[in-house]
Design a protein around this motif. Structure first.
Motif, PDB file in Angstrom:
ATOM      1  N   SER A 128       5.660  -2.341  -8.660  1.00 44.74           N
ATOM      2  CA  SER A 128       4.683  -1.392  -7.859  1.00 44.74           C
ATOM      3  C   SER A 128       5.059  -0.131  -8.244  1.00 44.74           C
ATOM      4  O   SER A 128       6.213   0.207  -8.272  1.00 44.74           O
ATOM      5  CB  SER A 128       4.596  -1.550  -6.141  1.00 44.74           C
ATOM      6  OG  SER A 128       4.305  -2.937  -5.951  1.00 44.74           O
ATOM      7  N   ARG A 153       0.734   4.123  -2.867  1.00 44.05           N
ATOM      8  CA  ARG A 153       0.607   3.203  -4.349  1.00 44.05           C
ATOM      9  C   ARG A 153      -0.275   4.133  -5.062  1.00 44.05           C
ATOM     10  O   ARG A 153      -1.205   4.550  -4.764  1.00 44.05           O
ATOM     11  CB  ARG A 153      -0.031   1.845  -3.736  1.00 44.05           C
ATOM     12  CG  ARG A 153      -0.041   1.015  -4.942  1.00 44.05           C
ATOM     13  CD  ARG A 153      -0.700  -0.413  -4.640  1.00 44.05           C
ATOM     14  NE  ARG A 153      -0.387  -1.342  -5.801  1.00 44.05           N
ATOM     15  CZ  ARG A 153       0.895  -1.956  -5.767  1.00 44.05           C
ATOM     16  NH1 ARG A 153       1.794  -1.783  -5.075  1.00 44.05           N
ATOM     17  NH2 ARG A 153       0.990  -2.599  -6.933  1.00 44.05           N
ATOM     18  N   PHE A 172       4.864   4.082  -6.617  1.00 46.19           N
ATOM     19  CA  PHE A 172       4.260   4.926  -5.532  1.00 46.19           C
ATOM     20  C   PHE A 172       4.530   6.310  -5.897  1.00 46.19           C
ATOM     21  O   PHE A 172       5.473   6.777  -6.496  1.00 46.19           O
ATOM     22  CB  PHE A 172       5.168   4.553  -4.210  1.00 46.19           C
ATOM     23  CG  PHE A 172       5.099   3.014  -4.078  1.00 46.19           C
ATOM     24  CD1 PHE A 172       4.098   2.646  -3.288  1.00 46.19           C
ATOM     25  CD2 PHE A 172       5.973   2.193  -4.427  1.00 46.19           C
ATOM     26  CE1 PHE A 172       4.148   1.197  -2.822  1.00 46.19           C
ATOM     27  CE2 PHE A 172       6.096   0.938  -4.155  1.00 46.19           C
ATOM     28  CZ  PHE A 172       5.137   0.388  -3.431  1.00 46.19           C
ATOM     29  N   GLU A 176       0.822  -1.101  -0.046  1.00 41.89           N
ATOM     30  CA  GLU A 176      -0.003   0.085   0.176  1.00 41.89           C
ATOM     31  C   GLU A 176       0.886   1.286   0.051  1.00 41.89           C
ATOM     32  O   GLU A 176       0.457   2.391  -0.444  1.00 41.89           O
ATOM     33  CB  GLU A 176      -0.793  -0.074   1.315  1.00 41.89           C
ATOM     34  CG  GLU A 176      -1.886   0.757   1.318  1.00 41.89           C
ATOM     35  CD  GLU A 176      -3.124   0.545   0.052  1.00 41.89           C
ATOM     36  OE1 GLU A 176      -3.680   1.362  -0.464  1.00 41.89           O
ATOM     37  OE2 GLU A 176      -3.368  -0.711  -0.200  1.00 41.89           O
ATOM     38  N   ASN A 177       1.988   1.072   0.540  1.00 43.24           N
ATOM     39  CA  ASN A 177       2.904   2.328   0.452  1.00 43.24           C
ATOM     40  C   ASN A 177       4.423   1.852   0.743  1.00 43.24           C
ATOM     41  O   ASN A 177       4.604   0.790   0.557  1.00 43.24           O
ATOM     42  CB  ASN A 177       2.480   3.347   1.659  1.00 43.24           C
ATOM     43  CG  ASN A 177       2.776   2.602   3.013  1.00 43.24           C
ATOM     44  OD1 ASN A 177       3.504   1.504   3.232  1.00 43.24           O
ATOM     45  ND2 ASN A 177       1.864   2.914   3.888  1.00 43.24           N
TER      46      ASN A 177
END
Ligand SMILES: Nc1ncnc2c1ncn2[C@@H]1O[C@H](COP(=O)(O)OP(=O)(O)OP(=O)(O)O)[C@@H](O)[C@H]1O
Ligand SMILES: Nc1ncnc2c1ncn2[C@@H]1O[C@H](COP(=O)(O)OP(=O)(O)OP(=O)(O)O)[C@@H](O)[C@H]1O
Ligand SMILES: [Mg+2]
Ligand SMILES: [Mg+2]
Lengths: 351, 277, 303, 396, 351
Positions: free
Chosen positions: A341, A350, A343, A226-227
């Motif tokens: 991913s 994200r 960010f 998520e981050n």
């Protein structure tokens, strides 16, 4: 079997807010793993669920009933302490059976449960010893044993396997999973071992500084952190990060001085904005080490892990880790674009 | 039970306070005289001297007991042979009533009968140890005898604390190459803080209640040089049949003690709260 | 295996060597200190002992350190069974069983109450615990004699004055502050996690107390027993005032023997009586050793 | 046949616990038992403790049937509280008004009622001396004046002896002082100060003289004196290492147990010269209030028995005191006691001790003043000042 | 820098011989890892080297000098306790610096070392706290800090990283390796983490029941375990074992009812004997999962580990683990013959 529902919990220890406004919902029968750096408040959270820390705000509901201020023994929980907290004057057997004897479980039943736990934890020959005469791992096993004989609704484990060897650990991991299936109990489990987390968790919560960063299935957390914190915290080694910009002129590309990667197929949550400063995350196993790799980078360190190796490449002032299954020499890699991913550089969230 | 005792203490305290405002003599009844007893008390030179003696005595006695008791506990903790016998030797004075042992101390300290006499008879003509007959020094002899009596108990207390310390810590200290005395001083002593504070309060209570030893050894003399408040109170309570004044003295003593102990207790409970979590 | 080769070159038999020379300078120092201290502690005992076996004529000579020229055990016999304590001349043995009757329940109960109080105060921390404790501590400083009258009144009102339960109750009241303090401070040093674990195990107040805390209290129990047995066994005033004439403890007779003001003083009998009276606490001191076990919390928690 | 009446039980609380004292009190007990009573003994050593126990038992509603006090003002408060039975009928039957010494009557009769049964008379200021020591110092006769006494002390000192056997305890200092006071200051001044609490008399030169002479005696004590028990001081005289001790008649017991006989190895005199005042102290029993008839009967029986001539004779012989009444068989008494009785016959020489005149707390306060004066290098003026102050402070 | 040489060591604790006749030679400056199941005597061995347990027989030489009976402080060692053993009344800084202050290290030097350790262990903000106010992992770091500031000749670590999260662990592992290089100190390190063992160790000793089973480089131990215990203990999961016979009729073959593998190229230590009952060991990563695999076996469990997966195949009543880097379905495998191990069934020793 009971669900645990925490709302807006705040815990103070000494002068500091260790946990501030935390929410967590654990379904009945679910196996939830808590992960997070040392000192982030995992033990504190477990202790609060157990009723050993007083909440300064918020509520804790277990099995639908408000237990925020209930007595520990009334919460239907069992807890394995990180520090073991064995009763020093009781032998192993008495340590395990103490709780049962208190609540008046029939003798035969106690004997059965203790025998089962002792067998599962390979404590048989040690039943007559006092904690002071046990090794670290043995103490830890007694602590686990003490919890599991209780067959509670909710089990709380605080790094229950940290002092055990890989073999025993694997075995116990499997046993705990069985136990979970058999009892249908809810389990909240703190560990530092990602293998444990991955294999045991229905869902895992990644914590940092007393707050939950992401709460999802292990796979989701691993694949789609998520981050940035979660991205680097998980995995061993964590994600390789590359700073750069989005270039939407031709499809969508990630670009920086040394790299360009087509990220058109990346499932953006919002439409990608041209020129946005982003961070690209690539798992070491997605760094494809091949002689014809686009990025040439000298290998600076090789870590042999038995089953695989980690190759560290010095790439323009940063280290890029790659996991390879065999003895290939490295020296050039490309990035596989499937599991990357992205960010936002500023918010670290994200995209 | 706790409440009963509390009730007993609170009620008797109030009762004593009430009596101290009366002209009670043998019986705790009498006319209300306001602060008359207190005025009288603070005109009484013997009372003032008692308080002063108590301060000096408290300092010396508590310090000496703690130091000696700690040393004894530490040395006995060295896995010495005959630990049980030694512990008993250090403790036995505590078992003996001061009525008799005080007399023995009086003899031992007496310049004619005791140490000085023996030394002189052995040919040390100039040897002088006559503290007990001199006003300025008599208090020290009480300190000696009471330290003799109480330091064994301090030893036992600290020993019980010592024995509660986890063996791993010793190992850690040995690895760190910390000399044993330093371990005791810097690691063990702070860990013994609860035991020490128990010992301190215990000794302080003994100080405040100091009576037997003085009566048996010096009867408060020479003159009034070794008078102490408890003896003052006892004298007025029984022999001199003035319950009012005795009560006033008790109250003053109690308040004095409180003034000294309260900050200490406060600090300790703060410390306990912090470490207790 | 390779190791087997290594084994071949090993010295055949294991050497067993004492870990340390028996008497290092440090060890000598320890013993020197302990012996010096023991000497200091023993001198009065020595004087008491020799005095107790001297005839009065020898004592009057005033050489307190001298060994008895004509040792006699008459004073001991006298003290035990013949010395006058008023009209009766039966020595101190008369009150022995009374003392036992008073001491046993008083000691057991006061330690039990102190332990429970200390445990409650340091682990359960009920509301107002600190205030309670403070009052109790203040209570410790009240000169006991001042409490006599009100206690007499209260016990008389309760119908317990001059009875065995009465004197036991009085000892409980007087012993409570120190016992509570003793146990409270001892428990404060134990790891809190143990208590937490027991709470989770469902232990109630009492169960945790007697299953977990009591076994860990051995060293402090020893101290508590030493204190209470000594205090109560040696108590004279409370026994005199509260026990009633049927239960007068031995110390009343002891006091009658040695504390006479205007009658003749038989120092040898006094010493013998004192020594005799203290035999019970002394025995306790000697046998309390096993309670001073080491590392009572060993391996309880890590960290 | 008439049923045998149940014996009259009586718990008697007292502080006579030593061997000699026990033998003495046994005389009373035996006499009481013979008279149909049943004596239940309650001995508590130490006068203060015994009295404390008595008072507590009165408070607790478990009072003894009889309790020992000194013949003094110690029990005045109990009388005032109405907690004692009076003995007027026993006194009337025994004709106490006429046979008891005045000083004693003053102490036990309050508002016209008798509240205590006196049992003995002590003289707290006998001079006991070792004949051997006197001989060694070349002293031929007992001193007739204070100055002569001082000269004797000098002689003793020169002979290498301890002139004055002394125990430096407050009460012993007080005995010494009162002896000097009565002998040097004279009965008039003594009563003026102790009885009439005349502050001007305290500031008088005569009293200053008393103080100076008292303090002068200190030079004749040995360095070991402070804190010493009276009997250890007596032992010095018994062994001939010291010359004189000024002490109550109970000190005779020490000579006796050492096998010494009055007039042979040691001598005793109550003061200087034939008109020397005789300080009187003593013991008495009080009878706590009760309405139970058989207890009252026991009390009366006790009072009667203890003051009767027979038991008095037996008791006094063992106690070393002198009987409260003159009509007692003297044959069993020792030389000193007989001397005492002789002197007591002269009412003008009787002087009450301070306990009979002063409340215990004032008495104690004066003791404090004196002990300070004795032990410190204080001027007599300062002592006078303190004396007066104590008298003011301890009078309500 | 000092070597450690243990001969014939015997240690008794309580009534039992925990270590019996153990030999171990650690070269000066070497990094040796001890591995072994819980309760096998690792801590006991470390404590003996440190001089905290009395040897009942045998000798311990450190830096060439006989230290069997020397005082711990004279041995030039530092030890991290498994149970931390922090001084409870001292704050973190004092805990670390106490030993140095005692031996009179100059103030500035102490400050320097503590600061370095604190930085390395991320303890900076906690320097003023007491152990009771720290989390489990923080305590462990303090314990490490206390050892490393001593800069001793020999470092003994008892599971120093067991309570730390993967990230911190990776970092500290690297730091310890640096420290090792920088100080040139000898290090003996107990761990349960095979990754740690593999990456840190120059040589590793595998212990069982108080005796050393194998002492060699990590790679050698992993590739060529000396006996069955080592084979199964190491690796996660451990080696797959197949019981069978040697068939020397045509080259050398391993055979059982379901398997046949050509082991002619296996470096036999003694000439292979026909018909000998042996155990074949194959690492999970050498189980080649491929659709055309010779052995068909249904997959019974899949463990996703993030970077890789473990496929468990039910193969004739036993589970065969295979590590695969990606999501391939499994169901058939062959064994790669290159890295196999063969053990005598009776002696369990490597052939
Ligand atoms: N004081 C003792 N008395 C008796 N046996 C003991 C004592 N201490 C340890 N043991 C036993 O000795 C064995 C070795 O203990 P040790 O602590 O060395 O194990 P370990 O290898 O460090 O295990 P772990 O990995 O669990 O820490 C264990 O089986 C333990 O039970
Ligand atoms: N009694 C206390 N007083 C003050 N702060 C405390 C106290 N106990 C713990 N803390 C702090 O609270 C934070 C959270 O502690 P907690 O034990 O919950 O961490 P954790 O996540 O379990 O860490 P670890 O993985 O290292 O065990 C830590 O930073 C710790 O230093
Ligand atoms: Mg934790
Ligand atoms: Mg271990």
């Amino acid at each position: 079997m009971a669900n645990v529902s925490i709302r807006n919990l705040q815990i103070r220890l000494g002068a500091s807010n260790v946990i501030d406004s935390l929410d967590l919902d654990v379904g009945a029968g679910e196996f939830v793993v808590l992960l997070g750096p040392s000192g982030c408040g995992k033990s504190t959270l477990l202790h609060s669920i157990a009723g050993l820390n007083d909440a300064s705000a918020g509520s804790i509901r277990i099995g639908g009933r408000d237990m925020t201020y209930a007595d520990p023994k009334d919460r239907g929980i069992a807890l394995v302490f990180q520090s073991y907290a064995l009763y020093p004057t009781m032998n192993v057997e008495a340590n395990m059976s103490f709780g049962l004897r208190i609540n008046g479980t029939p003798k035969a039943e106690i004997a059965r449960r203790v025998a089962r736990a002792a067998e599962m934890l390979q404590l048989g020959p040690l039943l007559g010893r006092k904690p002071g005469e046990l090794s670290g791992g043995q103490r830890q096993r007694v602590a686990i044993g003490r919890a599991i004989v209780r067959e509670a609704d909710v089990f709380l484990f605080d790094e229950p396997l940290s002092n055990l060897d890989a073999q025993l650990r694997t075995e116990l991991r499997r046993e705990l999973k069985h136990l979970h299936a058999r009892l249908g109990a809810t389990m909240i489990y703190v560990t530092h071992d990602q293998v444990e987390a991955m294999t045991l968790a229905d869902r895992m919560a990644v914590m940092k500084g007393g707050a939950i960063q992401q709460f999802d299935t292990p796979d989701a957390v691993y694949r789609a952190p998520e981050n940035l914190f979660v991205a680097t915290f998980l995995g061993s080694p964590g994600m390789n990060l590359f700073h750069g910009r989005l270039d939407c002129s031709d499809g969508v590309w990630f670009r920086n001085d040394h790299l360009a990667l087509d990220v058109s197929r990346y499932p953006f949550r919002q439409a990608p904005a041209e020129g946005r400063r982003v961070v690209l995350g690539v798992r070491p196993e997605d760094v494809d080490v091949r002689a014809d790799g686009a990025c040439r980078a000298p290998v600076t360190l090789v870590e042999a892990m038995g089953a695989h190796r980690v190759l560290w490449h010095g790439f323009h002032g940063r280290e890029v880790a790659a996991i390879v299954p065999d003895g290939r020499p490295g020296g050039a890699f490309t990035l596989r674009p499937d599991h990357i991913s992205l960010f936002d550089e500023a918010t670290t969230l994200r995209l | 039970m706790a409440l009963t005792a509390l009730g007993a203490y609170v009620l008797t305290f109030l009762w004593t306070a009430r009596v101290s405002l009366s002209s009670a003599r043998i019986f705790p009844t009498g006319d209300f005289v306001g602060l008359g007893q207190y005025e009288r008390l603070f005109r009484n030179a013997r009372w003032l001297l008692s308080l002063q003696n108590l301060a000096v005595y408290a300092l010396l006695f508590i310090a000496a007991c703690l130091v000696l008791g700690f040393l004894l506990a530490v040395f006995i903790d060295q896995q010495v042979a005959g630990e049980g016998a030694l512990r008993t030797v250090f403790l036995y004075p505590y078992a003996m009533s001061f009525v008799a042992t005080g007399l023995v101390w009086q003899w031992i300290l007496n310049p004619e009968l005791g140490i000085q006499g023996v030394a002189r008879r052995l040919g040390f003509g100039g040897f002088t140890f006559d503290w007990i007959v001199r006003q300025e020094t008599v208090l020290y002899t009480v300190v000696i005898a009471t330290v003799w009596q109480a330091s064994g108990l301090v030893m036992a207390l600290l020993l019980s604390g010592l024995r509660g310390i986890d063996a791993e810590l010793w190992k850690a200290a040995r690895i760190d190459g910390i000399p044993k005395w330093r371990v005791y001083l810097s690691i063990v002593l702070p860990m013994l803080w609860p035991s020490l504070s128990t010992a301190f309060i215990l000794l302080f209570v003994m100080v405040v209640k100091l009576f037997d030893a003085v009566v048996a050894m010096t009867q408060g003399g020479p003159g009034t040089a070794s008078e102490v408040p408890a003896k003052f109170i006892m004298d007025y309570l029984f022999g001199r049949a003035n319950v009012g004044l005795a009560s006033a003295a008790s109250i003053v003593l109690l308040l004095t003690v409180l003034a000294i102990v309260a900050p200490f207790c406060y600090a300790r409970s703060r410390a306990l709260q912090r470490s207790g979590g | 295996m390779k190791r087997d080769c290594d084994l071949a070159v090993l010295p055949p038999a294991a050497r067993v060597r004492p870990r340390k020379p028996l008497l290092t300078p440090a060890r000598l120092g320890i013993y020197a200190f302990l012996l010096t201290a023991a000497l200091f502690f023993l001198v009065p005992l020595y004087v008491m002992l020799v005095t107790s076996v001297k005839p009065m004529a020898e004592i009057r000579l005033g050489n307190i350190f001298a060994l008895p020229l004509a040792p006699t055990f008459e004073p001991w016999r006298n003290a035990w069974q013949a010395a006058c304590t008023g009209l009766e001349c039966e020595g101190i043995r008369g009150g022995f069983w009374n003392s036992v009757k008073i001491t046993v329940p008083s000691v057991l109960l006061s330690i039990a109450i102190g332990a429970v109080n200390g445990y409650a105060l340091s682990f359960w921390r009920p509301r107002g615990a600190n205030a309670l404790f403070a009052v109790l501590m203040i209570g410790a400083f009240v000169p006991g004699q001042v409490l006599l009258y009100p206690l007499v009144r209260a016990l008389a009102a309760a119908g317990l004055y001059s009875s065995l339960p009465g004197i036991v109750l009085v000892h409980l009241v007087f012993g409570m502050p120190m016992m509570t303090l003793l146990f409270r401070n001892y428990y404060a040093a134990l790891p809190q996690e143990l208590f937490m674990a027991a709470r989770i195990d469902g232990g109630g107040f009492w169960r945790i107390f007697y299953s977990l805390m009591l076994p860990m209290s051995a060293p402090v129990m020893a101290v508590a027993a030493i204190m209470q047995v000594t205090n109560i066994w040696n108590d004279f005033l409370l026994g005199l005032v509260f026990a009633g004439s049927d239960n007068l403890p031995m110390t009343v007779q002891l006091n009658n023997i040695i504390n006479t003001t205007t009658g003749e003083r038989l120092y040898n009998v006094n010493m013998a009586a004192t020594l005799l009276t203290s035999l019970v606490p002394l025995a306790l001191y000697f046998f309390s050793g096993r309670w001073f076990v080491r590392g009572i919390a060993s391996g309880a928690v890590k960290g | 046949a008439a049923p045998v009446p149940a014996p009259l039980k009586a718990t008697v609380s007292h502080w006579w616990t030593s061997g000699g004292e026990s033998a003495a009190i046994r005389q009373f007990a035996d006499a009481f038992n013979r008279a149909g009573g049943q004596w239940i003994d309650q001995a508590v050593a130490g006068a203060d403790q015994s009295r404390a126990s008595t008072i507590n038992r009165i408070v607790g509603g478990n009072a003894p049937v009889a309790a020992q006090f000194n013949t003094s003002r110690q029990f005045r408060d109990i009388v005032d509280q109405g907690l004692l039975n009076n003995l007027d009928d026993v006194a009337a039957r025994g004709n106490w008004d006429n046979i008891l010494p005045r000083t004693i009557i003053d102490a036990i009769k309050v508002d016209g009622h008798y509240y205590a049964a006196p049992v003995d008379i002590h003289m707290p200021a006998w001079f006991f001396y070792s004949k051997a020591a006197f001989a060694r110092a070349g002293i031929k006769a007992e001193p007739a004046t204070f100055d002569e006494f001082m000269q004797h002390l000098d002689l003793l000192k020169r002979a290498g002896l301890i002139p004055l056997a002394f125990g430096g305890q407050v009460w012993q200092e007080k005995i010494l002082f009162d002896a000097v006071f009565a002998l040097v200051g004279g009965p008039a001044l003594y009563l003026k100060i102790y009885r009439d609490r005349d502050v001007r008399a305290v500031h008088s030169p005569a009293f200053r003289d008393v103080l100076v002479k008292f303090r002068r005696l200190r030079a004749y004590t040995d360095p070991g004196a402070p804190g010493r028990n009276w009997n250890d001081a007596t032992a010095l005289v018994v062994s001939g290492r010291a010359g004189v001790q000024i002490m109550g008649d109970w000190a005779k017991g020490e000579f006796t147990t050492a096998g010494q006989v009055a007039g042979r190895e040691f001598g005793c005199f109550p003061g200087f010269g034939p008109k020397a005042p005789y300080v009187v102290a003593g013991d008495a029993f009080v009878f706590p209030k009760t309405g139970k008839p058989h207890v009252v009967r026991a009390q009366k029986l006790l009072a009667t028995v203890m003051t009767a001539p027979g038991p008095q004779a037996e008791f006094s012989a063992r106690k070393g005191s002198i009987p409260i009444r003159p009509d007692v068989d003297m044959s069993k008494l020792d030389l000193c006691a007989r001397k005492g009785i002789e002197i007591m016959a002269d009412k003008s020489r009787q002087l009450p001790n301070t306990e009979m005149l002063l409340d215990p707390d004032l008495n104690g306060a004066l003791q404090d003043v004196l002990t300070n004066y004795w032990n410190r290098d204080d001027t007599p003026e300062r002592a006078q000042q303190a004396f007066a102050q104590a008298m003011k402070d301890n009078t309500w």
